[in-house]
Write a protein that holds these residues in place. Structure first.
Motif, PDB file in Angstrom:
ATOM      1  N   GLU A  74      42.580  34.795  34.088  1.00  0.00           N
ATOM      2  CA  GLU A  74      42.480  33.455  33.479  1.00  0.00           C
ATOM      3  C   GLU A  74      43.786  33.030  32.816  1.00  0.00           C
ATOM      4  N   ASP A  75      44.564  34.003  32.336  1.00  0.00           N
ATOM      5  CA  ASP A  75      45.881  33.680  31.756  1.00  0.00           C
ATOM      6  C   ASP A  75      46.850  33.158  32.812  1.00  0.00           C
ATOM      7  N   ARG A  76      46.638  33.575  34.052  1.00  0.00           N
ATOM      8  CA  ARG A  76      47.630  33.283  35.086  1.00  0.00           C
ATOM      9  C   ARG A  76      47.294  32.054  35.932  1.00  0.00           C
ATOM     10  N   CYS A  77      45.994  31.867  36.216  1.00  0.00           N
ATOM     11  CA  CYS A  77      45.646  30.767  37.140  1.00  0.00           C
ATOM     12  C   CYS A  77      44.155  30.439  37.039  1.00  0.00           C
ATOM     13  N   ASP A  78      43.795  29.403  37.782  1.00  0.00           N
ATOM     14  CA  ASP A  78      42.463  28.807  37.695  1.00  0.00           C
ATOM     15  C   ASP A  78      41.506  29.346  38.766  1.00  0.00           C
ATOM     16  N   ILE A  79      41.922  30.384  39.492  1.00  0.00           N
ATOM     17  CA  ILE A  79      41.093  30.892  40.602  1.00  0.00           C
ATOM     18  C   ILE A  79      39.702  31.280  40.066  1.00  0.00           C
ATOM     19  N   ILE A  80      38.677  31.078  40.897  1.00  0.00           N
ATOM     20  CA  ILE A  80      37.305  31.425  40.511  1.00  0.00           C
ATOM     21  C   ILE A  80      37.156  32.943  40.580  1.00  0.00           C
ATOM     22  N   VAL A  81      36.760  33.541  39.478  1.00  0.00           N
ATOM     23  CA  VAL A  81      36.644  35.007  39.447  1.00  0.00           C
ATOM     24  C   VAL A  81      35.209  35.408  39.794  1.00  0.00           C
ATOM     25  N   GLN A  82      35.109  36.272  40.774  1.00  0.00           N
ATOM     26  CA  GLN A  82      33.807  36.769  41.231  1.00  0.00           C
ATOM     27  C   GLN A  82      33.764  38.280  40.993  1.00  0.00           C
ATOM     28  N   PHE A  83      32.860  38.733  40.109  1.00  0.00           N
ATOM     29  CA  PHE A  83      32.723  40.169  39.840  1.00  0.00           C
ATOM     30  C   PHE A  83      31.934  40.829  40.965  1.00  0.00           C
ATOM     31  N   SER A  84      32.325  42.017  41.329  1.00  0.00           N
ATOM     32  CA  SER A  84      31.477  42.846  42.184  1.00  0.00           C
ATOM     33  C   SER A  84      30.356  43.435  41.350  1.00  0.00           C
ATOM     34  N   THR A  85      29.142  43.375  41.889  1.00  0.00           N
ATOM     35  CA  THR A  85      28.061  44.184  41.300  1.00  0.00           C
ATOM     36  C   THR A  85      27.730  45.360  42.227  1.00  0.00           C
ATOM     37  N   GLY A  86      28.522  45.481  43.293  1.00  0.00           N
ATOM     38  CA  GLY A  86      28.314  46.596  44.207  1.00  0.00           C
ATOM     39  C   GLY A  86      28.997  47.857  43.702  1.00  0.00           C
TER      40      GLY A  86
END
Ligand code: KMH
Ligand code: ZN
Length: 272
Positions: A74-86
């Motif tokens: 989030e400090d670097r860019c606006d990309i959507i972050v998707q966590f792995s739950t796998g």
């Protein structure tokens, strides 16, 4: 399906299986992962699919590690972050989902068990519903990971139980040894079985990454690439990070006159 709609590119930056024995370009620390996210974003990715690693490269779903990754991205860019739950094979469900209270915009939900190389990626019904309930509780948009066709039937069952809200966003993971083969025939069969209004992407594993990306571009779907799934730009040539893999998809999309989705467009398409 339209084929001039904006193409969402997901960069699967790190995964749980690839190590520096396979490629020196795999990121481990939160800062390394975030630097990769920024490079992938600049190349055209709008989603970063992330796993955690310890400094020695071993996989972890540790909450502090995910918090550090999320903040660094989030400090670097606006990309959507998707966590792995796998996470990685062998982890139990609570270990896999311990970071979800950080409320990333997206996280994965694998709706079935599959052979995974020599291992088993275990997702029995209690595991699936535990993850689905947690995603719902925290208002996190799921991406349904489909390794085999019954996983779509299981997702429909979750809709019936009010644990998933359509329209779904589904990622077909094709070409894992032990799961569904990466073929256009299988892709078409899977697309045909989706609940009405679903969006989908495809992650071709190993040498299947670019053929499946091409098939998705031509069919109006979306694409996942990245070092989690494939470390080669072409036969025998390592990709020097995730950005070259994203860039190779961008080139293919341009050739097919598919525009690349901005992050805002991706948010709109996915209803985030
Ligand atoms: N590492 C695989 C066993 C996900 O991220 O949701 C599981 C996986 C799926 O990578
Ligand atoms: Zn993953």
């Amino acid at each position: 399906m339209p084929t001039d709609n904006p193409l969402i590119i997901t960069a699967a930056l790190v995964g749980a299986e690839v190590t520096r024995d396979h490629t020196p370009y795999i990121p481990y620390t939160p800062d390394e992962i975030a630097d990769e996210a920024l490079r992938a974003f600049n190349a055209g990715a709008s989603i970063a699919h992330v796993h955690g690693r310890r400094p020695d490269g071993s996989p972890t779903q540790d909450r502090d590690t995910f918090q550090a990754i999320l903040e660094a991205i989030e400090d670097r860019c606006d990309i959507i972050v998707q966590f792995s739950t796998g996470g990685a094979v062998g982890m139990d469900v609570e270990e896999r989902i311990q970071a979800l209270d950080l409320k990333p915009p997206m996280a994965t939900l694998t709706t079935g068990t599959t052979n995974f190389g020599d291992d088993v990626f275990f997702n029995d019904w209690p595991t699936i519903t535990t993850i689905a309930r947690r995603l719902k509780r925290f208002g996190i948009t799921p991406e349904i990971e489909v390794f085999d066709s019954a996983f779509i039937d299981n997702a429909r069952r979750l809709i019936d139980m009010d644990l998933l809200e359509p329209p779904l966003h589904v990622d077909f993971v094709l070409g894992v040894p032990g799961a569904m083969t990466a073929s256009e025939r299988n892709l078409d069969f899977l697309i045909d079985g989706l609940p009405h209004g679903s969006t989908w992407s495809v992650a071709g594993v190993g040498r299947h990454q670019f053929p499946m990306a091409q098939a998705a571009i031509e069919r109006g779907g979306h694409v996942r690439v990245g070092l989690e799934d494939n470390i080669y730009l072409k036969k025998g040539v390592l990709a020097q990070g995730n950005a070259p893999l994203v860039d190779a998809v961008v080139q293919r999309a341009r050739d097919a006159s598919r525009p690349i989705a901005s992050v805002d467009q991706a948010r709109q398409i996915l209803g985030l």
